[in-house]
Scaffold this motif. Sequence first.
Motif, mmCIF file in Angstrom:
data_model
loop_
_atom_site.group_PDB
_atom_site.id
_atom_site.type_symbol
_atom_site.label_atom_id
_atom_site.label_comp_id
_atom_site.label_asym_id
_atom_site.label_seq_id
_atom_site.Cartn_x
_atom_site.Cartn_y
_atom_site.Cartn_z
ATOM 1 N N ILE A 222 0.842 -1.208 0.000
ATOM 2 C CA ILE A 222 0.000 0.000 0.000
ATOM 3 C C ILE A 222 0.872 1.251 0.000
ATOM 4 N N ILE A 223 1.917 1.257 0.820
ATOM 5 C CA ILE A 223 2.807 2.425 0.872
ATOM 6 C C ILE A 223 3.474 2.651 -0.482
ATOM 7 N N VAL A 224 3.907 1.585 -1.132
ATOM 8 C CA VAL A 224 4.565 1.715 -2.434
ATOM 9 C C VAL A 224 3.604 2.287 -3.472
ATOM 10 N N VAL A 225 2.391 1.734 -3.541
ATOM 11 C CA VAL A 225 1.418 2.196 -4.549
ATOM 12 C C VAL A 225 1.015 3.646 -4.301
ATOM 13 N N THR A 226 0.719 3.977 -3.044
ATOM 14 C CA THR A 226 0.289 5.346 -2.751
ATOM 15 C C THR A 226 1.446 6.338 -2.916
ATOM 16 N N THR A 227 2.674 5.882 -2.706
ATOM 17 C CA THR A 227 3.822 6.762 -2.953
ATOM 18 C C THR A 227 3.895 7.147 -4.425
ATOM 19 N N VAL A 228 3.672 6.186 -5.299
ATOM 20 C CA VAL A 228 3.643 6.491 -6.738
ATOM 21 C C VAL A 228 2.552 7.510 -7.035
ATOM 22 N N LEU A 229 1.384 7.345 -6.409
ATOM 23 C CA LEU A 229 0.274 8.268 -6.654
ATOM 24 C C LEU A 229 0.596 9.674 -6.164
ATOM 25 N N VAL A 401 -9.111 7.963 3.333
ATOM 26 C CA VAL A 401 -7.766 7.805 3.892
ATOM 27 C C VAL A 401 -6.730 7.741 2.783
ATOM 28 N N LEU A 402 -7.065 7.050 1.695
ATOM 29 C CA LEU A 402 -6.135 6.943 0.565
ATOM 30 C C LEU A 402 -5.810 8.316 -0.016
ATOM 31 N N VAL A 403 -6.839 9.141 -0.204
ATOM 32 C CA VAL A 403 -6.604 10.471 -0.791
ATOM 33 C C VAL A 403 -5.897 11.381 0.216
ATOM 34 N N PHE A 404 -6.232 11.265 1.515
ATOM 35 C CA PHE A 404 -5.477 12.016 2.525
ATOM 36 C C PHE A 404 -4.011 11.600 2.523
ATOM 37 N N PHE A 405 -3.761 10.316 2.335
ATOM 38 C CA PHE A 405 -2.392 9.810 2.220
ATOM 39 C C PHE A 405 -1.681 10.524 1.072
ATOM 40 N N VAL A 406 -2.367 10.611 -0.059
ATOM 41 C CA VAL A 406 -1.768 11.238 -1.237
ATOM 42 C C VAL A 406 -1.542 12.731 -1.012
ATOM 43 N N THR A 407 -2.541 13.438 -0.434
ATOM 44 C CA THR A 407 -2.373 14.879 -0.233
ATOM 45 C C THR A 407 -1.273 15.174 0.778
ATOM 46 N N SER A 408 -1.173 14.365 1.841
ATOM 47 C CA SER A 408 -0.088 14.559 2.803
ATOM 48 C C SER A 408 1.257 14.278 2.164
#
Length: 508
Positions: A222-229, A401-408
């Motif tokens: 999850i961290i790897v995928v969201t990091t790419v995003l 949470v996913l989008v907050f992850f990306v915005t942060s």
Amino acid sequence: MQLFISAGLILAIVLWGVVAPASLGGVFETALAAITRNFGWFYLWVVLGLVVMALILAFSRYGDLKLGTEDEEPEFSIGAWFAMLFAAGMGIGLVFWGVAEPVSHYGAPPPGIAPNTPEAANAAMRYSFFHWGLHPWAVYSIVALAIAFFQFRRGGSALVSTAVQSLPWGWARALGPLVNVLAVIATAFGVAASLGMGALQINSGLHRVLGLPVGNASQVGIIVVTTVLFLLSAITGVGKGIKWLSTFNLIMAALLALAVFVLGPTVVIIDTFTSTLGAYVSEFVRMSLRMTPFRDSGWVGGWTVFYWAWWVSWSPFVGLFIARVSRGRTIREFLLGTVLAPTLAAFVWFSVFGGTALHMEIMQGLPMAEAVKSDVSTALFAMFDALPLGGLMTVVATILVLVFFVTSGDSATLVLGMMSTGGNENPSARVKVTWGVLVAGIAISLLLAGGVKAVQTATIVFALPFTGVILLLAIALWRGVRDDWNEEQRRERALRKRMREMVDAPGR
């Protein structure tokens, strides 16, 4: 040079966590115990002082000063501005702890209160307000205001060190490079703490929706995928990716809260908000300075001191980001927008989610406390299971949470890039990618070293040195605001004097 020093130190810790997670966890645990025992009071006094300073500046004559020239207008609308600062400041944390914290306090309240009682429930809500209210936003706002003031009014660089180096002491000016390195390290670990918790909650949500196994492998993926995003978003810039995603997320969070408010115990939520707000105001000073010198308790260190350290570690990141999007606003408008407005939003959020969860536990006999004890990251979804449309809300919350992850993440890469390139407001894509990979690496290594506990421990340890920097920022800001106000008053008096002389001149 600062880029290589800070990135090198962070990389060394990341590798340590991957190669010897037990060793890293042990060292951080020892450091945590020493810091909590010896410096907990320091965090409490500093953060309370920042709250007082923010309120004084907002409601004093200094509030009329503008962050920029007198004719400058803000770059972003009020709505977009608030969405960005809220998403960057504590989006993931609110979703993660909105249910879990009040329920945790109910079962294990502050010292002197019996657990699982009405008094424990009231204290649980009061301390949730306390931990997410005026104090964290005052930390963010004073750091942000110091950066914005010296950048937009004095023409300085977009760096934390700019304000410190304005002080008239030689040793303070010499601290500039060290301040920037500390800011980078505090930011990297503070952001990694939230990203680690975000990965845990995304994993729990995907497990309920799609059956994804819960464990280290899934969380690292999850961290790897969201990091790419978030890197893709960061490369598009503030005016596009970050602004659009933050606005989208604020709307979605508001709709989710509205759904729980309507489908849940509406009157109980309103009563909870009303009662807790009154208790928060009346107990404000006592909570702000509470320690337990005559009681063997780790509650204050495990909750309040951790939170204050967490906000401190996030403050250079959130401060630089808020400063970046706040040019053209007055000090009063800035502080009302970054302290009082998000505080009220946090109060509403905890009343809706925490109040609903406690009502389910106490009045309906649903096992919310059991869910929190078994896995903190599943608490929100356990509450949804007991509500109509719970499955849909679980999907929405996971996306949130996913989008907050990306915005942060994208905000963090922008700020880390700015800090490590001498204040460049638009660092290159290569620099952003470097920092994105490093932050993701920290989150992964800390999760492998002990999950949320290791993340929390690292945050407190790395926040301590930056707390001293914040004190210097506050002193520099007060001196700067006072001097600029006095200078404006002198100019106005001189202008009025010239006008009188022109009116009184002979022959007119």
